[in-house]
Design a protein around this motif. Structure first.
Motif, PDB file in Angstrom:
ATOM      1  N   LYS A  75      26.546  25.189  65.238  1.00 29.48           N
ATOM      2  CA  LYS A  75      27.624  25.964  64.615  1.00 29.48           C
ATOM      3  C   LYS A  75      27.335  27.459  64.759  1.00 29.48           C
ATOM      4  O   LYS A  75      26.241  27.924  64.460  1.00 29.48           O
ATOM      5  CB  LYS A  75      27.770  25.613  63.132  1.00 29.48           C
ATOM      6  CG  LYS A  75      28.083  24.150  62.880  1.00 29.48           C
ATOM      7  CD  LYS A  75      29.430  23.743  63.447  1.00 29.48           C
ATOM      8  CE  LYS A  75      29.736  22.280  63.150  1.00 29.48           C
ATOM      9  NZ  LYS A  75      31.059  21.898  63.591  1.00 29.48           N
ATOM     10  N   PRO A  76      28.320  28.224  65.212  1.00 25.48           N
ATOM     11  CA  PRO A  76      28.115  29.656  65.401  1.00 25.48           C
ATOM     12  C   PRO A  76      28.130  30.417  64.077  1.00 25.48           C
ATOM     13  O   PRO A  76      28.681  29.949  63.083  1.00 25.48           O
ATOM     14  CB  PRO A  76      29.306  30.074  66.271  1.00 25.48           C
ATOM     15  CG  PRO A  76      30.379  29.110  65.900  1.00 25.48           C
ATOM     16  CD  PRO A  76      29.665  27.805  65.610  1.00 25.48           C
ATOM     17  N   PHE A  77      27.530  31.596  64.102  1.00 22.04           N
ATOM     18  CA  PHE A  77      27.501  32.447  62.914  1.00 22.04           C
ATOM     19  C   PHE A  77      27.448  33.903  63.326  1.00 22.04           C
ATOM     20  O   PHE A  77      27.097  34.246  64.448  1.00 22.04           O
ATOM     21  CB  PHE A  77      26.319  32.091  62.004  1.00 22.04           C
ATOM     22  CG  PHE A  77      24.981  32.106  62.697  1.00 22.04           C
ATOM     23  CD1 PHE A  77      24.249  33.281  62.805  1.00 22.04           C
ATOM     24  CD2 PHE A  77      24.471  30.942  63.240  1.00 22.04           C
ATOM     25  CE1 PHE A  77      23.019  33.290  63.441  1.00 22.04           C
ATOM     26  CE2 PHE A  77      23.241  30.937  63.880  1.00 22.04           C
ATOM     27  CZ  PHE A  77      22.506  32.117  63.984  1.00 22.04           C
ATOM     28  N   VAL A  78      27.825  34.743  62.360  1.00 22.08           N
ATOM     29  CA  VAL A  78      27.797  36.192  62.503  1.00 22.08           C
ATOM     30  C   VAL A  78      26.968  36.726  61.344  1.00 22.08           C
ATOM     31  O   VAL A  78      27.203  36.352  60.195  1.00 22.08           O
ATOM     32  CB  VAL A  78      29.228  36.779  62.439  1.00 22.08           C
ATOM     33  CG1 VAL A  78      29.208  38.289  62.415  1.00 22.08           C
ATOM     34  CG2 VAL A  78      30.078  36.252  63.598  1.00 22.08           C
ATOM     35  N   PHE A  79      25.999  37.588  61.650  1.00 23.41           N
ATOM     36  CA  PHE A  79      25.263  38.254  60.577  1.00 23.41           C
ATOM     37  C   PHE A  79      26.070  39.440  60.085  1.00 23.41           C
ATOM     38  O   PHE A  79      26.700  40.153  60.872  1.00 23.41           O
ATOM     39  CB  PHE A  79      23.894  38.733  61.060  1.00 23.41           C
ATOM     40  CG  PHE A  79      22.892  37.641  61.266  1.00 23.41           C
ATOM     41  CD1 PHE A  79      22.445  36.878  60.194  1.00 23.41           C
ATOM     42  CD2 PHE A  79      22.381  37.373  62.523  1.00 23.41           C
ATOM     43  CE1 PHE A  79      21.510  35.870  60.371  1.00 23.41           C
ATOM     44  CE2 PHE A  79      21.444  36.376  62.723  1.00 23.41           C
ATOM     45  CZ  PHE A  79      21.011  35.620  61.637  1.00 23.41           C
TER      46      PHE A  79
END
Length: 125
Positions: A75-79
């Protein structure tokens, strides 16, 4: 732009979490969370999740266990951070890891999440 996406918000500042929720819901997303601790966030990681936005510092703990779990299940994520060294984040998670520095505008947040989701959908892994 975020229609029908389930987006996990991991943020320990209530005002910022509320603001993120409103931004994402106004653009058609379903918000999961927000989660204010690492434990809550790890428990909230779910197969129905499409993408996550992660504050790096959660009450003195790094969000890395959550990011590691998300990466483990693809699953992708953004900090989304105001204090953490962006170079250290990219060294740990890769140069292509999206990092937004607070305060990030609505447009930047929406664009980063949409791009992270699109890139993950295109990734043959």
């Amino acid at each position: 732009m975020l229609d029908d996406l389930n987006i996990l918000i991991v943020e320990d500042e209530a005002i910022i979490a509320l603001d993120l929720s409103m931004i994402l819901e106004e653009r058609g997303a379903t918000v999961m969370g927000p989660c204010g601790t690492v434990e809550e966030a790890v428990a909230a990681v779910d197969p129905s999740l499409h993408v996550a936005i992660l504050d790096v510092d959660l009450r003195g703990q790094t969000v890395f266990p959550v990011a590691d779990r998300l990466r483990q299940i693809g699953k992708p994520f953004v900090f989304h951070t105001g204090r953490y060294d962006t170079n250290a984040l990219r060294a740990r998670y890769g140069e292509d890891t999206p990092v937004l520095v607070k305060p990030a505008g609505d447009t930047a947040i929406v664009k980063a999440l949409a791009q992270a989701r699109a890139q993950a959908a295109d990734d043959p892994r």
